[in-house]
Design an enzyme around this catalytic site. Structure first.
Site, PDB file in Angstrom:
ATOM      1  N   PRO A  10      16.318  39.572  32.843  1.00 57.03           N
ATOM      2  CG  PRO A  10      14.150  40.780  32.589  1.00 57.03           C
ATOM      3  CD  PRO A  10      15.871  40.805  32.245  1.00 57.03           C
ATOM      4  CG  ASN A  11      11.677  36.824  35.449  1.00 54.97           C
ATOM      5  OD1 ASN A  11      11.667  36.850  36.771  1.00 54.97           O
ATOM      6  ND2 ASN A  11      11.190  37.814  34.399  1.00 54.97           N
ATOM      7  NE  ARG A  18       7.509  28.627  36.671  1.00 51.80           N
ATOM      8  CZ  ARG A  18       7.376  29.636  36.213  1.00 51.80           C
ATOM      9  NH1 ARG A  18       7.818  30.633  36.956  1.00 51.80           N
ATOM     10  NH2 ARG A  18       6.463  29.876  35.251  1.00 51.80           N
ATOM     11  CE1 TYR A  23      13.000  31.110  27.661  1.00 57.47           C
ATOM     12  CE2 TYR A  23      11.724  30.364  29.850  1.00 57.47           C
ATOM     13  CZ  TYR A  23      11.844  31.028  28.598  1.00 57.47           C
ATOM     14  OH  TYR A  23      10.678  32.164  28.317  1.00 57.47           O
ATOM     15  CG  ASN A  78      18.819  35.854  27.023  1.00 58.43           C
ATOM     16  OD1 ASN A  78      17.754  36.870  26.800  1.00 58.43           O
ATOM     17  ND2 ASN A  78      18.759  34.578  27.295  1.00 58.43           N
ATOM     18  CB  ALA A  81      10.900  39.881  29.603  1.00 59.35           C
ATOM     19  CG  ASP A  91      18.164  54.738  23.290  1.00 60.42           C
ATOM     20  OD1 ASP A  91      18.154  54.240  22.145  1.00 60.42           O
ATOM     21  OD2 ASP A  91      17.243  55.501  23.791  1.00 60.42           O
ATOM     22  CD  GLU A 102      18.655  40.196  20.262  1.00 58.87           C
ATOM     23  OE1 GLU A 102      19.024  41.043  19.240  1.00 58.87           O
ATOM     24  OE2 GLU A 102      17.186  39.761  20.250  1.00 58.87           O
ATOM     25  CG  HIS A 104      16.671  35.442  22.590  1.00 61.09           C
ATOM     26  ND1 HIS A 104      16.209  36.341  23.627  1.00 61.09           N
ATOM     27  CD2 HIS A 104      17.043  36.464  21.622  1.00 61.09           C
ATOM     28  CE1 HIS A 104      16.288  37.625  23.092  1.00 61.09           C
ATOM     29  NE2 HIS A 104      16.648  37.846  21.924  1.00 61.09           N
ATOM     30  CG  LEU A 105      18.773  30.380  27.117  1.00 58.04           C
ATOM     31  CD1 LEU A 105      17.900  30.456  28.765  1.00 58.04           C
ATOM     32  CD2 LEU A 105      19.722  29.405  27.294  1.00 58.04           C
ATOM     33  CB  SER A 106      12.943  29.794  23.790  1.00 58.20           C
ATOM     34  OG  SER A 106      13.059  31.241  23.706  1.00 58.20           O
ATOM     35  NE  ARG A 111       8.642  30.864  23.816  1.00 60.88           N
ATOM     36  CZ  ARG A 111       9.250  31.307  25.170  1.00 60.88           C
ATOM     37  NH1 ARG A 111      10.520  31.890  25.176  1.00 60.88           N
ATOM     38  NH2 ARG A 111       8.482  31.418  26.217  1.00 60.88           N
TER      39      ARG A 111
HETATM   40  O1  CA2 Z   1      14.649  32.545  25.033  1.00 58.50           O
HETATM   41  C1  CA2 Z   1      15.177  33.655  25.765  1.00 58.50           C
HETATM   42  O2  CA2 Z   1      16.490  33.470  26.223  1.00 58.50           O
HETATM   43  C2  CA2 Z   1      14.187  34.565  26.390  1.00 58.50           C
HETATM   44  O3  CA2 Z   1      15.217  35.700  26.220  1.00 58.50           O
HETATM   45  C3  CA2 Z   1      13.831  34.360  27.771  1.00 58.50           C
HETATM   46  C4  CA2 Z   1      13.091  35.341  28.108  1.00 58.50           C
HETATM   47  C5  CA2 Z   1      11.976  35.668  27.415  1.00 58.50           C
HETATM   48  O4  CA2 Z   1      11.016  36.737  27.869  1.00 58.50           O
HETATM   49  C6  CA2 Z   1      12.448  35.874  26.109  1.00 58.50           C
HETATM   50  O5  CA2 Z   1      11.285  36.245  24.955  1.00 58.50           O
HETATM   51  C7  CA2 Z   1      13.248  34.743  25.469  1.00 58.50           C
HETATM   52  C8  CA2 Z   1      12.279  34.860  29.430  1.00 58.50           C
HETATM   53  C9  CA2 Z   1      13.360  34.330  30.405  1.00 58.50           C
HETATM   54  C10 CA2 Z   1      12.588  33.707  31.869  1.00 58.50           C
HETATM   55  O6  CA2 Z   1      13.492  32.656  32.199  1.00 58.50           O
HETATM   56  C11 CA2 Z   1      12.814  31.664  33.151  1.00 58.50           C
HETATM   57  C12 CA2 Z   1      13.248  30.746  33.303  1.00 58.50           C
HETATM   58  C13 CA2 Z   1      13.007  29.806  34.081  1.00 58.50           C
HETATM   59  C14 CA2 Z   1      11.713  29.840  34.639  1.00 58.50           C
HETATM   60  C15 CA2 Z   1      11.161  31.067  34.540  1.00 58.50           C
HETATM   61  C16 CA2 Z   1      11.428  32.171  33.617  1.00 58.50           C
END
Ligand code: CA2
Length: 151
Positions: A10-11, A18, A23, A78, A81, A91, A102, A104-106, A111
């Site tokens: 998601p997102n 943003r 990210y 990825n 959230a 599951d 798995e 994650h960008l960040s 964090r």
């Molecule tokens: O670091 C990652 O890839 C995360 O999976 C990104 C998730 C976050 O909840 C994880 O803790 C770490 C959030 C993705 C939301 O991406 C956005 C990108 C641009 C603007 C707003 C949200």
């Protein structure tokens, strides 16, 4: 190892619009385009899928193993959230038994504390975090390298 499903949670469709300091500046389309280029160079097939809905991700994982015309060999995911909340996606991955990485960008460990726990990491072949968009490419190269036990 020649058919890989890439799942973006998601997102992640908002990437590039943003929070570039967290990210990166690339859009999801940029990331998928780069992965397709790398996949072409390596000679493997990837399919990328993004959803903001937990159930859709669960169903995509089921189809990857049980209903797909072209069966998948591995998953790069990825969970965004859902990393920190979703027993249902955990599951599903355990249920289909496909190897997955798995991503994650960040660097989630730099964090907030709630991002330090993942429902996936103990099942994953490996976890990449903090490398930005390159993390997906690293996962793809790892899964497809000839010397990998998974390759
Ligand atoms: O670091 C990652 O890839 C995360 O999976 C990104 C998730 C976050 O909840 C994880 O803790 C770490 C959030 C993705 C939301 O991406 C956005 C990108 C641009 C603007 C707003 C949200």
């Amino acid at each position: 190892m020649n058919n890989i499903l890439v799942i973006h949670g998601p997102n992640l469709n908002l990437l590039g619009t943003r929070e570039p300091e967290v990210y990166g500046a690339q859009t999801l389309s940029d990331i998928n385009t780069r992965l397709q280029i790398v996949a072409g160079e390596i000679g493997v097939r990837i399919t990328a899928f993004q959803s903001n809905h937990e159930g859709e991700i669960v169903e995509a994982i089921h189809k990857a193993r049980f209903q797909s015309d072209a069966s998948y060999d591995a998953i790069i995911i990825n969970p965004a959230a859902f990393t920190h909340t979703s027993v249902a996606i955990r599951d599903a991955l355990a249920g289909v038994g496909l190897p997955f990485v798995e991503v994650h960008l960040s660097n989630v460990h730099k964090r907030e504390a709630f991002r330090h726990h993942s429902y996936f990491s103990d099942l994953a072949v490996g976890v990449v975090c903090g490398l930005g968009a390159y993390g997906y490419e690293a996962a793809l190269r790892f899964l497809t390298q000839k010397s990998s036990k998974l390759g």
